[in-house]
Motif scaffolding. Structure first.
Motif, mmCIF file in Angstrom:
data_model
loop_
_atom_site.group_PDB
_atom_site.id
_atom_site.type_symbol
_atom_site.label_atom_id
_atom_site.label_comp_id
_atom_site.label_asym_id
_atom_site.label_seq_id
_atom_site.Cartn_x
_atom_site.Cartn_y
_atom_site.Cartn_z
ATOM 1 N N ARG A 11 0.839 -1.197 0.000
ATOM 2 C CA ARG A 11 0.000 0.000 0.000
ATOM 3 C C ARG A 11 0.874 1.248 0.000
ATOM 4 O O ARG A 11 2.005 1.244 0.473
ATOM 5 C CB ARG A 11 -0.899 0.051 1.239
ATOM 6 C CG ARG A 11 -1.870 -1.104 1.352
ATOM 7 C CD ARG A 11 -3.002 -0.893 0.330
ATOM 8 N NE ARG A 11 -4.119 -1.769 0.579
ATOM 9 C CZ ARG A 11 -4.312 -2.933 -0.027
ATOM 10 N NH1 ARG A 11 -3.450 -3.361 -0.906
ATOM 11 N NH2 ARG A 11 -5.378 -3.651 0.227
ATOM 12 N N GLY A 12 0.319 2.343 -0.486
ATOM 13 C CA GLY A 12 1.007 3.619 -0.489
ATOM 14 C C GLY A 12 1.137 4.189 0.917
ATOM 15 O O GLY A 12 0.304 3.919 1.794
ATOM 16 N N LEU A 13 2.151 4.997 1.118
ATOM 17 C CA LEU A 13 2.451 5.564 2.424
ATOM 18 C C LEU A 13 1.307 6.407 2.985
ATOM 19 O O LEU A 13 1.136 6.509 4.196
ATOM 20 C CB LEU A 13 3.721 6.407 2.327
ATOM 21 C CG LEU A 13 4.359 6.842 3.621
ATOM 22 C CD1 LEU A 13 4.750 5.646 4.469
ATOM 23 C CD2 LEU A 13 5.560 7.709 3.344
ATOM 24 N N GLU A 14 0.494 6.996 2.128
ATOM 25 C CA GLU A 14 -0.595 7.857 2.587
ATOM 26 C C GLU A 14 -1.647 7.109 3.415
ATOM 27 O O GLU A 14 -2.439 7.724 4.123
ATOM 28 C CB GLU A 14 -1.273 8.575 1.408
ATOM 29 C CG GLU A 14 -1.918 7.681 0.396
ATOM 30 C CD GLU A 14 -0.960 7.091 -0.641
ATOM 31 O OE1 GLU A 14 -1.411 6.272 -1.454
ATOM 32 O OE2 GLU A 14 0.237 7.448 -0.634
ATOM 33 N N GLU A 15 -1.660 5.779 3.366
ATOM 34 C CA GLU A 15 -2.595 4.983 4.172
ATOM 35 C C GLU A 15 -2.112 4.785 5.599
ATOM 36 O O GLU A 15 -2.866 4.323 6.448
ATOM 37 C CB GLU A 15 -2.817 3.598 3.542
ATOM 38 C CG GLU A 15 -3.625 3.618 2.281
ATOM 39 C CD GLU A 15 -4.068 2.228 1.856
ATOM 40 O OE1 GLU A 15 -3.995 1.271 2.662
ATOM 41 O OE2 GLU A 15 -4.498 2.102 0.702
ATOM 42 N N PHE A 16 -0.862 5.134 5.882
ATOM 43 C CA PHE A 16 -0.242 4.833 7.172
ATOM 44 C C PHE A 16 0.105 6.116 7.920
ATOM 45 O O PHE A 16 0.311 7.162 7.324
ATOM 46 C CB PHE A 16 1.041 4.021 6.965
ATOM 47 C CG PHE A 16 0.830 2.713 6.264
ATOM 48 C CD1 PHE A 16 0.596 1.553 6.992
ATOM 49 C CD2 PHE A 16 0.859 2.637 4.880
ATOM 50 C CE1 PHE A 16 0.409 0.345 6.349
ATOM 51 C CE2 PHE A 16 0.671 1.431 4.234
ATOM 52 C CZ PHE A 16 0.434 0.284 4.968
ATOM 53 N N SER A 17 0.197 5.994 9.233
ATOM 54 C CA SER A 17 0.656 7.096 10.082
ATOM 55 C C SER A 17 1.858 6.622 10.880
ATOM 56 O O SER A 17 1.800 5.563 11.514
ATOM 57 C CB SER A 17 -0.427 7.505 11.074
ATOM 58 O OG SER A 17 -1.572 7.942 10.405
ATOM 59 N N TYR A 18 2.905 7.412 10.852
ATOM 60 C CA TYR A 18 4.083 7.123 11.679
ATOM 61 C C TYR A 18 3.716 7.424 13.123
ATOM 62 O O TYR A 18 3.193 8.492 13.432
ATOM 63 C CB TYR A 18 5.265 7.992 11.231
ATOM 64 C CG TYR A 18 6.453 7.885 12.136
ATOM 65 C CD1 TYR A 18 7.293 6.793 12.063
ATOM 66 C CD2 TYR A 18 6.731 8.873 13.077
ATOM 67 C CE1 TYR A 18 8.396 6.680 12.908
ATOM 68 C CE2 TYR A 18 7.823 8.772 13.914
ATOM 69 C CZ TYR A 18 8.648 7.672 13.825
ATOM 70 O OH TYR A 18 9.730 7.564 14.649
#
Length: 87
Positions: A11-18
């Protein structure tokens, strides 16, 4: 950068939160105040291989431990957080 969620796939990084450093250990409740101050306020800025917590908020809502190189952003491993590691 893309992350491969163990539940949803790549998945693209925009789906995740650090969500922070996965190597920080919470002090015991009876630990001295300076241990708590260090836990809350002091963080290293690692250069190279590092473990991080990420949250898949736009997907399966799983907490993940991501092992990546902070210099190159190469992701080496992504796994679900174990119950003992739950933030």
């Amino acid at each position: 950068m893309r992350l491969t969620c163990p539940h949803c796939g790549s998945r693209g990084l925009e789906e995740f939160s650090y969500r922070g450093d996965a190597t920080v250990q919470r002090p015991a409740l009876e630990a001295p105040e300076e241990n708590w101050v260090a836990y809350v306020y002091l963080r290293d800025n690692p250069c190279g291989a590092h473990r991080e917590l990420w949250y898949h908020g736009a997907g399966c809502r799983a907490w993940l431990v991501v092992e990546r190189d902070t210099l190159t952003h190469v992701v080496h491993n992504v796994r679900a957080v174990c119950r003992e590691e739950t933030p």
